[in-house]
Design a protein around this motif. Structure first.
Motif, PDB file in Angstrom:
ATOM      1  N   ILE A 104       0.848  -1.378   0.024  1.00 57.04           N
ATOM      2  CA  ILE A 104      -0.036  -0.007  -0.114  1.00 57.04           C
ATOM      3  C   ILE A 104       0.790   1.271   0.004  1.00 57.04           C
ATOM      4  O   ILE A 104       0.570   2.199  -0.289  1.00 57.04           O
ATOM      5  CB  ILE A 104      -0.939   0.100   1.169  1.00 57.04           C
ATOM      6  N   ILE A 105       1.936   1.316   0.692  1.00 58.23           N
ATOM      7  CA  ILE A 105       2.764   2.425   0.875  1.00 58.23           C
ATOM      8  C   ILE A 105       3.949   2.436  -0.394  1.00 58.23           C
ATOM      9  O   ILE A 105       4.470   1.231  -0.907  1.00 58.23           O
ATOM     10  CB  ILE A 105       3.816   2.362   2.017  1.00 58.23           C
ATOM     11  N   PRO A 106       3.858   3.464  -1.236  1.00 59.15           N
ATOM     12  CA  PRO A 106       4.957   3.453  -2.537  1.00 59.15           C
ATOM     13  C   PRO A 106       6.108   2.910  -2.091  1.00 59.15           C
ATOM     14  O   PRO A 106       6.800   3.441  -1.207  1.00 59.15           O
ATOM     15  CB  PRO A 106       4.488   4.826  -2.902  1.00 59.15           C
ATOM     16  N   PHE A 107       6.878   2.004  -2.824  1.00 62.83           N
ATOM     17  CA  PHE A 107       8.197   1.725  -3.038  1.00 62.83           C
ATOM     18  C   PHE A 107       8.698   0.885  -1.501  1.00 62.83           C
ATOM     19  O   PHE A 107       9.765   0.815  -1.094  1.00 62.83           O
ATOM     20  CB  PHE A 107       8.998   2.752  -3.152  1.00 62.83           C
ATOM     21  N   CYS A 108       7.678   0.328  -0.903  1.00 67.00           N
ATOM     22  CA  CYS A 108       7.772  -0.289   0.383  1.00 67.00           C
ATOM     23  C   CYS A 108       8.124  -1.913   0.191  1.00 67.00           C
ATOM     24  O   CYS A 108       8.784  -2.546   1.033  1.00 67.00           O
ATOM     25  CB  CYS A 108       6.828  -0.157   1.694  1.00 67.00           C
ATOM     26  N   THR A 109       7.808  -2.528  -0.979  1.00 69.45           N
ATOM     27  CA  THR A 109       7.775  -3.994  -1.015  1.00 69.45           C
ATOM     28  C   THR A 109       8.983  -4.418  -1.296  1.00 69.45           C
ATOM     29  O   THR A 109       9.257  -5.438  -0.566  1.00 69.45           O
ATOM     30  CB  THR A 109       7.091  -4.240  -2.395  1.00 69.45           C
ATOM     31  N   VAL A 110      10.105  -3.689  -1.684  1.00 66.05           N
ATOM     32  CA  VAL A 110      11.474  -4.344  -2.012  1.00 66.05           C
ATOM     33  C   VAL A 110      12.237  -4.025  -0.553  1.00 66.05           C
ATOM     34  O   VAL A 110      12.573  -4.925  -0.183  1.00 66.05           O
ATOM     35  CB  VAL A 110      12.079  -3.646  -3.028  1.00 66.05           C
ATOM     36  N   PRO A 111      12.188  -2.895   0.264  1.00 66.62           N
ATOM     37  CA  PRO A 111      12.591  -2.829   1.731  1.00 66.62           C
ATOM     38  C   PRO A 111      12.088  -3.896   2.607  1.00 66.62           C
ATOM     39  O   PRO A 111      12.718  -4.981   3.278  1.00 66.62           O
ATOM     40  CB  PRO A 111      12.526  -1.640   2.200  1.00 66.62           C
ATOM     41  N   PHE A 112      10.723  -4.488   2.398  1.00 65.44           N
ATOM     42  CA  PHE A 112      10.349  -5.604   3.079  1.00 65.44           C
ATOM     43  C   PHE A 112      10.747  -6.715   2.634  1.00 65.44           C
ATOM     44  O   PHE A 112      10.961  -7.586   3.676  1.00 65.44           O
ATOM     45  CB  PHE A 112       8.623  -5.391   2.845  1.00 65.44           C
ATOM     46  N   GLU A 113      10.919  -6.915   1.444  1.00 66.75           N
ATOM     47  CA  GLU A 113      11.211  -8.455   1.021  1.00 66.75           C
ATOM     48  C   GLU A 113      12.953  -8.534   1.333  1.00 66.75           C
ATOM     49  O   GLU A 113      13.071  -9.448   1.742  1.00 66.75           O
ATOM     50  CB  GLU A 113      11.027  -8.232  -0.596  1.00 66.75           C
ATOM     51  N   ARG A 114      13.566  -7.362   1.350  1.00 68.42           N
ATOM     52  CA  ARG A 114      15.012  -7.649   1.702  1.00 68.42           C
ATOM     53  C   ARG A 114      14.972  -7.804   3.166  1.00 68.42           C
ATOM     54  O   ARG A 114      15.993  -8.667   3.522  1.00 68.42           O
ATOM     55  CB  ARG A 114      15.779  -6.262   1.343  1.00 68.42           C
ATOM     56  N   SER A 115      14.383  -7.023   3.813  1.00 74.52           N
ATOM     57  CA  SER A 115      14.343  -7.369   5.422  1.00 74.52           C
ATOM     58  C   SER A 115      14.164  -8.754   5.727  1.00 74.52           C
ATOM     59  O   SER A 115      14.552  -9.605   6.786  1.00 74.52           O
ATOM     60  CB  SER A 115      13.487  -6.296   6.229  1.00 74.52           C
ATOM     61  N   THR A 116      13.025  -9.247   5.099  1.00 72.51           N
ATOM     62  CA  THR A 116      12.498 -10.508   5.345  1.00 72.51           C
ATOM     63  C   THR A 116      13.481 -11.586   5.068  1.00 72.51           C
ATOM     64  O   THR A 116      13.635 -12.650   5.633  1.00 72.51           O
ATOM     65  CB  THR A 116      11.136 -10.664   4.625  1.00 72.51           C
ATOM     66  N   ALA A 117      14.283 -11.369   3.659  1.00 74.93           N
ATOM     67  CA  ALA A 117      15.291 -12.202   3.299  1.00 74.93           C
ATOM     68  C   ALA A 117      16.523 -12.314   4.431  1.00 74.93           C
ATOM     69  O   ALA A 117      17.055 -13.438   4.553  1.00 74.93           O
ATOM     70  CB  ALA A 117      15.798 -11.836   1.934  1.00 74.93           C
ATOM     71  N   ARG A 118      16.922 -11.001   4.642  1.00 73.45           N
ATOM     72  CA  ARG A 118      17.965 -11.134   5.753  1.00 73.45           C
ATOM     73  C   ARG A 118      17.632 -11.780   7.028  1.00 73.45           C
ATOM     74  O   ARG A 118      18.593 -12.281   7.566  1.00 73.45           O
ATOM     75  CB  ARG A 118      18.203  -9.522   6.094  1.00 73.45           C
ATOM     76  N   ALA A 119      16.378 -11.700   7.262  1.00 71.34           N
ATOM     77  CA  ALA A 119      15.939 -12.446   8.749  1.00 71.34           C
ATOM     78  C   ALA A 119      15.841 -14.090   8.313  1.00 71.34           C
ATOM     79  O   ALA A 119      15.591 -14.674   9.235  1.00 71.34           O
ATOM     80  CB  ALA A 119      14.764 -11.912   9.180  1.00 71.34           C
TER      81      ALA A 119
END
Length: 163
Positions: free
Chosen positions: A89-104
């Motif tokens: 829903i928040i512009p450009f937020c999907t990639v940071p979410f995906e990257r933080s999820t992958a790092r975890a």
């Protein structure tokens, strides 16, 4: 040294690769939609918003479906899954979410419900197992469902009323 055997998926399309692709596509289409809005409100052209909006809408729905699919596969917590959906829903937020999820480490591994993998428990896992074990009919069914939802949303109109 004990060996761990992962179920053979027959594909290199891991949850991490699929999710990363859709997160990037969703972010990119946000950019297109915002560009279309800038062009519209700077009086260059109104023609881009419907086109870019449709592309973004289709990608948004696909991202949400894939988020739910990966959520089940990776056994994310309820909060992580909802956060994944909210990131669209928040512009450009999907990639940071995906990257933080992958790092975890929450995108590691393959599809656990493929043939020879975990036995599904509950209705949602049974549906996911069927999708993973029958990818072509599942992809067609997913496209049909997304197309129907997309069509209904188009008939309802834009999220913000005109005028």
């Amino acid at each position: 040294m004990p060996s761990t055997v992962e179920p053979r998926t027959g594909t290199t399309l891991t949850p991490q690769r699929l999710y990363g692709f859709l997160a990037t596509a969703e972010m990119f289409t946000w950019g297109l939609l915002i560009l279309g809005m800038v062009l519209k409100y700077s009086h260059v052209s109104d023609a881009f918003v419907p086109v870019f909006g449709s592309i973004h809408g289709l990608t948004f729905l696909s991202y949400c479906v894939v988020t739910c699919f990966v959520w089940v596969n990776q056994r994310w917590s309820f909060g992580r899954g909802v956060l994944g959906l909210a990131s669209s829903i928040i512009p450009f937020c999907t990639v940071p979410f995906e990257r933080s999820t992958a790092r975890a480490g929450l995108l590691d591994g393959g599809w656990r419900l493929v043939a020879g993998g975990d036995e599904p428990r509950g209705f949602i896992e049974v549906v996911q197992a069927w999708c993973l074990r029958h990818p072509l009919p599942a992809a067609v069914a997913a496209l049909v469902v997304i197309a129907v939802v997309f069509t209904v949303l188009l008939m309802l109109g834009p999220p913000i009323p005109r005028g």
